[in-house]
Design a protein around this motif. Structure first.
Motif, mmCIF file in Angstrom:
data_model
loop_
_atom_site.group_PDB
_atom_site.id
_atom_site.type_symbol
_atom_site.label_atom_id
_atom_site.label_comp_id
_atom_site.label_asym_id
_atom_site.label_seq_id
_atom_site.Cartn_x
_atom_site.Cartn_y
_atom_site.Cartn_z
ATOM 1 N N THR A 224 3.004 31.697 1.618
ATOM 2 C CA THR A 224 3.226 30.255 1.651
ATOM 3 C C THR A 224 3.255 29.667 0.241
ATOM 4 O O THR A 224 2.831 30.300 -0.717
ATOM 5 N N TYR A 225 3.771 28.454 0.164
ATOM 6 C CA TYR A 225 3.811 27.703 -1.095
ATOM 7 C C TYR A 225 2.485 26.964 -1.249
ATOM 8 O O TYR A 225 2.036 26.291 -0.308
ATOM 9 N N ILE A 226 1.851 27.064 -2.414
ATOM 10 C CA ILE A 226 0.566 26.394 -2.620
ATOM 11 C C ILE A 226 0.645 25.274 -3.652
ATOM 12 O O ILE A 226 -0.374 24.687 -4.001
ATOM 13 N N GLY A 227 1.838 24.959 -4.117
ATOM 14 C CA GLY A 227 2.006 23.849 -5.049
ATOM 15 C C GLY A 227 2.093 24.298 -6.491
ATOM 16 O O GLY A 227 1.793 25.438 -6.835
ATOM 17 N N GLN A 228 2.537 23.382 -7.344
ATOM 18 C CA GLN A 228 2.673 23.607 -8.782
ATOM 19 C C GLN A 228 3.532 24.825 -9.113
ATOM 20 O O GLN A 228 3.277 25.557 -10.053
ATOM 21 N N GLY A 229 4.565 25.048 -8.297
ATOM 22 C CA GLY A 229 5.487 26.145 -8.561
ATOM 23 C C GLY A 229 4.922 27.513 -8.253
ATOM 24 O O GLY A 229 5.379 28.514 -8.806
ATOM 25 N N ARG A 230 3.935 27.587 -7.371
ATOM 26 C CA ARG A 230 3.300 28.864 -7.053
ATOM 27 C C ARG A 230 3.330 29.141 -5.554
ATOM 28 O O ARG A 230 3.204 28.240 -4.741
ATOM 29 N N PHE A 231 3.492 30.421 -5.233
ATOM 30 C CA PHE A 231 3.411 30.905 -3.865
ATOM 31 C C PHE A 231 2.180 31.796 -3.774
ATOM 32 O O PHE A 231 1.668 32.268 -4.798
ATOM 33 N N ALA A 232 1.716 32.049 -2.556
ATOM 34 C CA ALA A 232 0.537 32.892 -2.403
ATOM 35 C C ALA A 232 0.558 33.628 -1.070
ATOM 36 O O ALA A 232 1.168 33.181 -0.101
ATOM 37 N N VAL A 233 -0.141 34.753 -1.070
ATOM 38 C CA VAL A 233 -0.413 35.476 0.161
ATOM 39 C C VAL A 233 -1.807 35.037 0.590
ATOM 40 O O VAL A 233 -2.775 35.189 -0.157
ATOM 41 N N LEU A 234 -1.886 34.442 1.780
ATOM 42 C CA LEU A 234 -3.158 33.951 2.305
ATOM 43 C C LEU A 234 -3.626 34.858 3.430
ATOM 44 O O LEU A 234 -2.837 35.269 4.283
ATOM 45 N N TYR A 235 -4.933 35.147 3.426
ATOM 46 C CA TYR A 235 -5.535 35.929 4.506
ATOM 47 C C TYR A 235 -6.384 35.001 5.356
ATOM 48 O O TYR A 235 -7.221 34.255 4.849
ATOM 49 N N PHE A 236 -6.159 35.033 6.666
ATOM 50 C CA PHE A 236 -6.904 34.212 7.616
ATOM 51 C C PHE A 236 -7.793 35.123 8.458
ATOM 52 O O PHE A 236 -7.272 35.936 9.232
ATOM 53 N N PRO A 237 -9.129 35.017 8.329
ATOM 54 C CA PRO A 237 -10.007 35.832 9.187
ATOM 55 C C PRO A 237 -9.740 35.586 10.670
ATOM 56 O O PRO A 237 -9.736 36.514 11.469
ATOM 57 N N ASP A 238 -9.505 34.317 11.040
ATOM 58 C CA ASP A 238 -9.114 33.955 12.399
ATOM 59 C C ASP A 238 -7.750 33.276 12.280
ATOM 60 O O ASP A 238 -7.662 32.158 11.768
ATOM 61 N N ILE A 239 -6.707 33.920 12.724
ATOM 62 C CA ILE A 239 -5.339 33.426 12.527
ATOM 63 C C ILE A 239 -5.115 32.073 13.196
ATOM 64 O O ILE A 239 -4.259 31.302 12.785
ATOM 65 N N ARG A 240 -5.925 31.721 14.209
ATOM 66 C CA ARG A 240 -5.790 30.426 14.875
ATOM 67 C C ARG A 240 -6.445 29.304 14.075
ATOM 68 O O ARG A 240 -6.151 28.138 14.285
ATOM 69 N N ASP A 241 -7.340 29.654 13.152
ATOM 70 C CA ASP A 241 -8.047 28.664 12.329
ATOM 71 C C ASP A 241 -7.422 28.650 10.942
ATOM 72 O O ASP A 241 -7.745 29.481 10.100
ATOM 73 N N THR A 242 -6.518 27.701 10.691
ATOM 74 C CA THR A 242 -5.822 27.668 9.403
ATOM 75 C C THR A 242 -6.622 26.933 8.321
ATOM 76 O O THR A 242 -6.168 26.827 7.195
ATOM 77 N N ARG A 243 -7.803 26.443 8.661
ATOM 78 C CA ARG A 243 -8.636 25.762 7.655
ATOM 79 C C ARG A 243 -9.364 26.755 6.762
ATOM 80 O O ARG A 243 -9.685 26.446 5.636
#
Length: 158
Positions: A109-128
């Motif tokens: 996903t895009y995280i702002g300021q011209g940067r993208f990132a790979v995010l890991y979600f311990p619970d895929i239903r909880d995006t917080r």
């Protein structure tokens, strides 16, 4: 009936009345301190010139160097990594993520300021709740491209 009078305190002032005249000589205190800035109003001619500059800017057609299509909305585009020219956001996203292999519960996903990132979600239903696994720098943070400066100068309110 007012609250102070009910309790027999007819001479008590409210908090606002006490604090409005709380300086030493009893006169009302000025709320804003310091000199006031005077901002000149734009003349009709200034507004016409600004509108013309915006129209001229919109008439320029920028072509995405990745897909070779016209960029319709420059405000949502990013800068090309090498040339600094505008590219479609989707083209930049696809290019930045082409060498990334996602594992289970990961999203790119895009995280702002011209940067993208790979995010890991311990619970895929909880995006917080997530952990950033990897950051991909797309735009240079040390300089602002000319086309973006031109946009901000045209549409700035101040």
């Amino acid at each position: 009936m007012d609250r102070n009078r009910r309790r027999g305190h007819s001479s008590h002032k409210t908090w606002n009345e006490k604090n409005r005249t709380s300086n030493k000589n009893g006169s009302a205190m000025q709320v804003h301190s310091g000199p006031q800035k005077m901002v000149p109003r734009e003349t009709h001619e200034d507004l016409l010139n600004k509108e013309k500059a915006i129209r001229d800017f919109r008439e320029k057609q920028s072509v995405c160097p990745i897909c070779s299509k016209v960029i319709e909305d420059l405000t949502s585009s990013l800068s090309d990594k090498t040339t600094g020219e505008p590219v479609h956001f989707d083209c930049a996203w696809n290019q930045a993520g082409k060498d990334i292999t996602l594992k289970e519960n990961e999203k790119f996903t895009y995280i702002g300021q011209g940067r993208f990132a790979v995010l890991y979600f311990p619970d895929i239903r909880d995006t917080r709740h997530f952990k950033i696994q990897k950051i991909v720098e797309w735009e240079r943070s040390d300089s602002v491209p000319q086309w973006r400066t031109e946009i901000s100068n045209l549409f700035s309110q101040t």
